[in-house]
Design an enzyme around this catalytic site. Sequence first.
Site, short mmCIF file in Angstrom:
data_model
loop_
_atom_site.label_atom_id
_atom_site.label_comp_id
_atom_site.label_asym_id
_atom_site.label_seq_id
_atom_site.Cartn_x
_atom_site.Cartn_y
_atom_site.Cartn_z
N CYS A 17 1.62 12.22 -2.17
CA CYS A 17 1.49 10.40 -1.60
C CYS A 17 0.34 10.01 -2.73
O CYS A 17 0.84 9.68 -3.75
CB CYS A 17 0.42 11.13 -0.43
SG CYS A 17 -1.12 11.41 -0.55
N ARG A 23 -2.72 13.27 3.17
CA ARG A 23 -1.67 14.46 3.46
C ARG A 23 -1.38 14.84 2.76
O ARG A 23 -0.74 15.95 3.42
CB ARG A 23 -0.52 13.51 4.19
CG ARG A 23 -0.36 11.94 5.09
CD ARG A 23 0.50 11.30 4.59
NE ARG A 23 0.28 9.62 3.62
CZ ARG A 23 1.39 8.78 3.30
NH1 ARG A 23 2.20 9.03 3.65
NH2 ARG A 23 0.75 8.66 1.98
N ASP A 135 -0.06 7.49 6.83
CA ASP A 135 -0.80 7.79 6.16
C ASP A 135 -1.77 7.66 7.44
O ASP A 135 -2.40 6.83 8.09
CB ASP A 135 -1.48 6.73 4.72
CG ASP A 135 -2.25 7.25 4.48
OD1 ASP A 135 -3.32 7.72 5.21
OD2 ASP A 135 -2.51 6.06 3.39
#
Length: 159
Positions: A17, A23, A135
Amino acid sequence: MMGPEGERGCIGVLFICLGNICRIPLAEGLFQQLLEQRGLQSRYTVASAGTGDWHVGDSADSRMIATAWRHGIDLQGRAQQVRPQDFDRFDLLVAMDRDNSAQLRRMARDESESARIRLLREFDPQAGSDPDVPDPYLGDADGFERVYQMVARACVGLL
């Protein structure tokens, strides 16, 4: 292919990410937990990395640590940045969203590397038309739990 430790026959999975603090530490920890529950941890090598470098060396966001902990997952890793040689080390590069996938595709040296890039929600049966894991960094605690639920479904599907 060889995983990061050079173990033959080991499937290497790298979760990616932006900053590697929300995440993907969760995805890495959750996938590791699933592997352990099924006795498959020796067949996989799992890691995570961010496309950005501003969190390198940091632990996961405290809100994600708390969310993971409520689900029995202990996030211990430190953020690192994805590197071109990760394409040599991992069989599957799993991005959390289309922006990170596009950055990875720009890093890929050829079509065979690009073909190993996937979006995590491709494996989420409830993804519908939204391929991105949002996010939660700038949101509230509920956003972290929503991300947990998405990542959990997708990791089961991926495995």
